[in-house]
Motif scaffolding. Sequence first.
Motif, short mmCIF file in Angstrom:
data_model
loop_
_atom_site.label_atom_id
_atom_site.label_comp_id
_atom_site.label_asym_id
_atom_site.label_seq_id
_atom_site.Cartn_x
_atom_site.Cartn_y
_atom_site.Cartn_z
N LEU A 185 -51.32 65.23 -0.13
CA LEU A 185 -50.92 64.67 1.58
C LEU A 185 -49.04 65.10 1.14
CD1 LEU A 185 -53.38 62.48 2.79
CD2 LEU A 185 -53.10 64.39 2.68
N ARG A 186 -48.94 65.17 1.99
CA ARG A 186 -46.92 64.89 1.99
C ARG A 186 -46.90 64.39 3.73
NH1 ARG A 186 -48.33 65.73 -2.46
NH2 ARG A 186 -47.83 68.06 -3.19
N LEU A 187 -46.68 63.09 3.43
CA LEU A 187 -47.16 62.00 4.71
C LEU A 187 -45.01 61.95 5.31
CD1 LEU A 187 -49.31 59.37 3.87
CD2 LEU A 187 -49.82 60.98 4.85
N ARG A 188 -44.70 62.37 6.36
CA ARG A 188 -43.76 62.77 7.10
C ARG A 188 -43.10 60.70 7.64
NH1 ARG A 188 -45.80 66.72 8.42
NH2 ARG A 188 -44.66 69.52 7.77
N ILE A 189 -44.28 60.06 7.74
CA ILE A 189 -44.21 58.38 8.03
C ILE A 189 -43.74 57.79 6.57
CG2 ILE A 189 -44.63 56.43 9.11
CD1 ILE A 189 -46.25 58.18 11.04
N GLY A 190 -42.41 57.12 6.39
CA GLY A 190 -42.26 56.90 5.21
C GLY A 190 -43.19 55.17 4.21
N TYR A 191 -43.36 54.46 5.50
CA TYR A 191 -44.00 53.19 5.11
C TYR A 191 -45.98 53.70 4.72
CZ TYR A 191 -46.01 52.85 9.53
OH TYR A 191 -47.59 52.99 10.63
N LYS A 192 -46.40 55.08 5.32
CA LYS A 192 -47.27 55.09 4.65
C LYS A 192 -47.58 56.19 3.40
CE LYS A 192 -49.41 55.39 9.63
NZ LYS A 192 -50.47 56.60 10.38
N ALA A 193 -46.38 56.76 3.14
CA ALA A 193 -46.04 57.57 2.04
C ALA A 193 -46.12 56.71 0.51
CB ALA A 193 -44.95 58.49 1.98
N THR A 194 -45.16 55.57 1.18
CA THR A 194 -44.93 54.41 -0.08
C THR A 194 -46.08 54.04 -0.16
OG1 THR A 194 -42.37 54.17 0.62
CG2 THR A 194 -43.62 52.51 -0.32
N SER A 195 -47.04 53.34 0.78
CA SER A 195 -48.45 52.52 0.63
C SER A 195 -49.19 53.42 0.20
CB SER A 195 -49.01 51.99 1.90
OG SER A 195 -47.93 50.88 3.35
N LEU A 196 -49.60 54.48 0.28
CA LEU A 196 -50.71 55.15 -0.10
C LEU A 196 -50.02 55.79 -2.29
CD1 LEU A 196 -53.13 57.20 -0.18
CD2 LEU A 196 -51.32 59.38 0.18
N ALA A 197 -48.79 55.82 -1.95
CA ALA A 197 -48.29 56.24 -3.66
C ALA A 197 -49.27 54.39 -4.78
CB ALA A 197 -46.46 56.16 -3.54
N GLY A 198 -48.42 53.59 -4.12
CA GLY A 198 -48.56 52.15 -4.42
C GLY A 198 -50.49 52.11 -4.42
N VAL A 199 -50.73 52.55 -3.46
CA VAL A 199 -52.42 52.39 -3.85
C VAL A 199 -52.57 53.38 -4.93
CG1 VAL A 199 -54.27 52.55 -2.86
CG2 VAL A 199 -53.34 51.31 -1.72
N ALA A 200 -52.34 54.65 -4.74
CA ALA A 200 -52.90 55.50 -5.93
C ALA A 200 -52.82 55.09 -7.21
CB ALA A 200 -52.41 57.41 -5.32
N HIS A 201 -51.08 54.26 -7.62
CA HIS A 201 -51.27 54.23 -8.42
C HIS A 201 -51.80 52.98 -9.14
CE1 HIS A 201 -48.49 52.84 -11.88
NE2 HIS A 201 -47.89 51.46 -11.27
N ALA A 202 -52.07 52.16 -7.97
CA ALA A 202 -53.09 50.98 -8.53
C ALA A 202 -54.64 50.88 -8.85
CB ALA A 202 -53.10 48.97 -7.46
N VAL A 203 -54.90 52.15 -8.15
CA VAL A 203 -56.75 52.51 -8.97
C VAL A 203 -56.17 52.91 -10.13
CG1 VAL A 203 -57.15 51.50 -7.06
CG2 VAL A 203 -56.79 54.06 -6.76
#
Length: 257
Positions: A185-203
């Motif tokens: 995904l290439r999300l344009r909404i910053g907080y969603k992109a940051t949350s997705l990157a954090g979740v992916a890193h955590a799991v």
Amino acid sequence: MLGDGGMTSCTPEFHGDPGDGAVSFMHTFAAKHGCGVREIPQGSIVRLRFPYLSGPRNPLTQCLRRFGVRGQSRAEKHLPDEPFSRSFWIGCVSGLVDTDGHVRERRHPKGTVHGSVEYATVSPLLARQVADTLLRLGVTSRHRAIERRSEEAHWVNGYRIKGRRPLNGLEVSRATALVRLADLLRLRIGYKATSLAGVAHAVGHVAPARSDMHGYDESVALDRVASIESAGRKRVFSFAVGPASLFIVNGLVTGAA
């Protein structure tokens, strides 16, 4: 536009938070197509209308009509039936998650982190199409219908939604699928992109399930079975292949019972 866009009026509209990237993208998109932008504040969101700058035809309307999505109501929205590129479908899913999606991180009492990417729409066809698109990209999801018996507001994917129509929710929650989705995904909404990157890193440390095909090979393309029909009784020939009973015919992996 399939997410928070209105396509049934004479002038296309888009509704969004003026502080996020989706509204900024729509401004740029409108300018590219020669459309003006008329902003109408409505509480915490802004309503964007896209009238043509000059002449009788609105190029954004023509664009929507070209791909067969012009005039779709909320419950009838669906993806175009066109042989678009892989990058187009990735961009399409990214836009839908940006507008009608939610990235959620959950922490178990023991400290284990779980996450999910969720998407909701009142269009059952659009939900199925998004699920199939994700599958072709190697991402499994779970689909569920949420019945609403009254006009009372419901909280779904972090949004407060009113209405009687059933909601169709998709959820990507397997660790391997989340990591793959975050890479696509290439999300344009910053907080969603940051949350997705954090979740992916955590799991990201979680190994793929061995009992199912949830760790996909890039060379394997997946699709959903559309229909099964009886061909009657015919004489067939088979042969044994060991030890996995799998072999390749015309580039497709198949097997013998």
